[in-house]
Design a protein around this motif. Structure first.
Motif, PDB file in Angstrom:
ATOM      1  N   UNK A  21       0.020  -9.022  13.816  1.00 56.04           N
ATOM      2  CA  UNK A  21       0.793 -10.089  13.176  1.00 56.04           C
ATOM      3  C   UNK A  21       1.094  -9.759  11.721  1.00 56.04           C
ATOM      4  N   UNK A  22       0.201  -9.032  11.075  1.00 61.17           N
ATOM      5  CA  UNK A  22       0.378  -8.713   9.657  1.00 61.17           C
ATOM      6  C   UNK A  22       1.429  -7.631   9.418  1.00 61.17           C
ATOM      7  N   UNK A  23       1.788  -6.884  10.467  1.00 62.84           N
ATOM      8  CA  UNK A  23       2.630  -5.702  10.265  1.00 62.84           C
ATOM      9  C   UNK A  23       3.856  -5.677  11.168  1.00 62.84           C
ATOM     10  N   UNK A  28       8.817  -3.236  13.154  1.00 63.03           N
ATOM     11  CA  UNK A  28      10.179  -3.363  13.681  1.00 63.03           C
ATOM     12  C   UNK A  28      11.154  -2.526  12.862  1.00 63.03           C
ATOM     13  N   UNK A  29      10.974  -2.520  11.547  1.00 62.69           N
ATOM     14  CA  UNK A  29      11.846  -1.742  10.671  1.00 62.69           C
ATOM     15  C   UNK A  29      11.644  -0.244  10.890  1.00 62.69           C
ATOM     16  N   UNK A 190      -1.265  -0.726   4.926  1.00 62.10           N
ATOM     17  CA  UNK A 190      -0.600   0.392   5.600  1.00 62.10           C
ATOM     18  C   UNK A 190       0.117   1.278   4.585  1.00 62.10           C
ATOM     19  N   UNK A 191       0.378   2.498   5.004  1.00 59.68           N
ATOM     20  CA  UNK A 191       1.177   3.458   4.252  1.00 59.68           C
ATOM     21  C   UNK A 191       2.433   3.750   5.054  1.00 59.68           C
ATOM     22  N   UNK A 192       3.583   3.651   4.397  1.00 51.30           N
ATOM     23  CA  UNK A 192       4.851   3.881   5.091  1.00 51.30           C
ATOM     24  C   UNK A 192       5.634   4.951   4.355  1.00 51.30           C
ATOM     25  N   UNK A 193       5.853   6.087   5.040  1.00 52.82           N
ATOM     26  CA  UNK A 193       6.695   7.136   4.477  1.00 52.82           C
ATOM     27  C   UNK A 193       8.067   7.063   5.120  1.00 52.82           C
ATOM     28  N   UNK A 199       5.059   4.362   0.428  1.00 54.74           N
ATOM     29  CA  UNK A 199       4.700   3.082  -0.159  1.00 54.74           C
ATOM     30  C   UNK A 199       3.425   2.548   0.473  1.00 54.74           C
ATOM     31  N   UNK A 200       2.561   1.965  -0.341  1.00 51.83           N
ATOM     32  CA  UNK A 200       1.397   1.223   0.141  1.00 51.83           C
ATOM     33  C   UNK A 200       1.774  -0.246   0.189  1.00 51.83           C
ATOM     34  N   UNK A 201       1.414  -0.924   1.284  1.00 55.41           N
ATOM     35  CA  UNK A 201       1.709  -2.353   1.365  1.00 55.41           C
ATOM     36  C   UNK A 201       0.711  -3.035   2.295  1.00 55.41           C
ATOM     37  N   UNK A 202       0.831  -4.376   2.390  1.00 54.57           N
ATOM     38  CA  UNK A 202      -0.027  -5.167   3.246  1.00 54.57           C
ATOM     39  C   UNK A 202      -1.327  -5.592   2.602  1.00 54.57           C
TER      40      UNK A 202
END
Length: 229
Positions: A21-23, A28-29, A190-193, A199-202
């Motif tokens: 639910x948090x991610x 989806x993106x 999470x980490x998103x490349x 980017x670090x987020x959440x």
């Protein structure tokens, strides 16, 4: 350019919320309209785990373990989602099935990992929290990112009566023998490349470097220097 990478600390957010639910928005993106093949090998019951994640996400998720040739499917996959569980069992099975080498060769594949799946994206699995319940035949992993991650990172609790090593102490032990940077991902982080940006987020995280004090990283921080340093 290698495919984008999304590395989640966990699938079950704190507070009893539904899985992922948090991610869901970033998932989806990240996945878009791609067909994602799910790797359930970190768990013993592959069918049950696949069904649990598919129902929780509601995306076009396919079971890699049901393919007659998982390695061939992984080699041609546009996206994979590697679930959590025991990291050593995961690494053992993807190596045995040829999936590890297939994913190494298919670096354009968009990669998603959660917990053990996040460990598999690192250069090695040597910063996992798991017991080595099987011999994986080596600790080298996919190296989708050039740094290590410690999912489910827990901060030292000064009130705890536990006499074993804290997570921070275990990471410091790692840095006694290796100089690779380690990101301690707290629950919900999470980490998103995406391309050349990371980017670090959440949630927040801690960055550990050999011979230095840990660095606190806040949600929304651009940490692209981790993949360019």
């Amino acid at each position: 350019m290698p495919g984008d990478v999304l590395l989640l600390s966990n699938s079950r957010p704190p507070g009893g919320a539904e899985p992922f639910a948090h991610a869901r928005e970033v998932l989806a993106r990240h996945l878009g309209d791609r067909t994602a093949w799910f790797l359930p090998y970190a768990q013993a019951d592959h069918d049950a785990y696949f069904s649990w994640v598919r129902d929780a996400l509601g995306v076009d998720l396919r079971p890699l373990h049901r393919e007659p040739d998982p390695a061939a499917t992984a080699a041609a996959a546009d996206a994979v989602f590697v679930g959590g569980g025991n990291t050593f069992r995961l690494l053992h099975d993807v190596r045995r099935l040829g999936v590890l080498e297939a994913l190494r060769a298919n670096d354009a594949c968009r990669y998603t990992g959660s917990s053990a799946g996040t460990n598999l994206a690192c250069p090695t699995v040597r910063t996992t929290n798991d017991m080595p319940i099987v011999d994986p035949g080596g600790l080298d992993a996919l190296a989708r990112v050039p740094f290590q991650v410690n999912p489910h990172y827990l901060d030292p609790d000064p009130a705890s009566t536990h006499q074993g090593e804290t997570r921070e102490e275990r990471i410091r032990e790692f840095h006694e023998v290796d100089d690779v940077q380690v990101v301690g991902l707290r629950e919900g982080a999470w980490l998103h490349r995406s391309g050349e940006h990371l980017t670090l987020d959440g949630n927040s995280a801690r960055l550990f470097r050999q011979g230095e004090e840990p660095l606190e990283l806040t949600p929304g921080t651009d940490v692209s220097w981790l993949i360019s340093s």
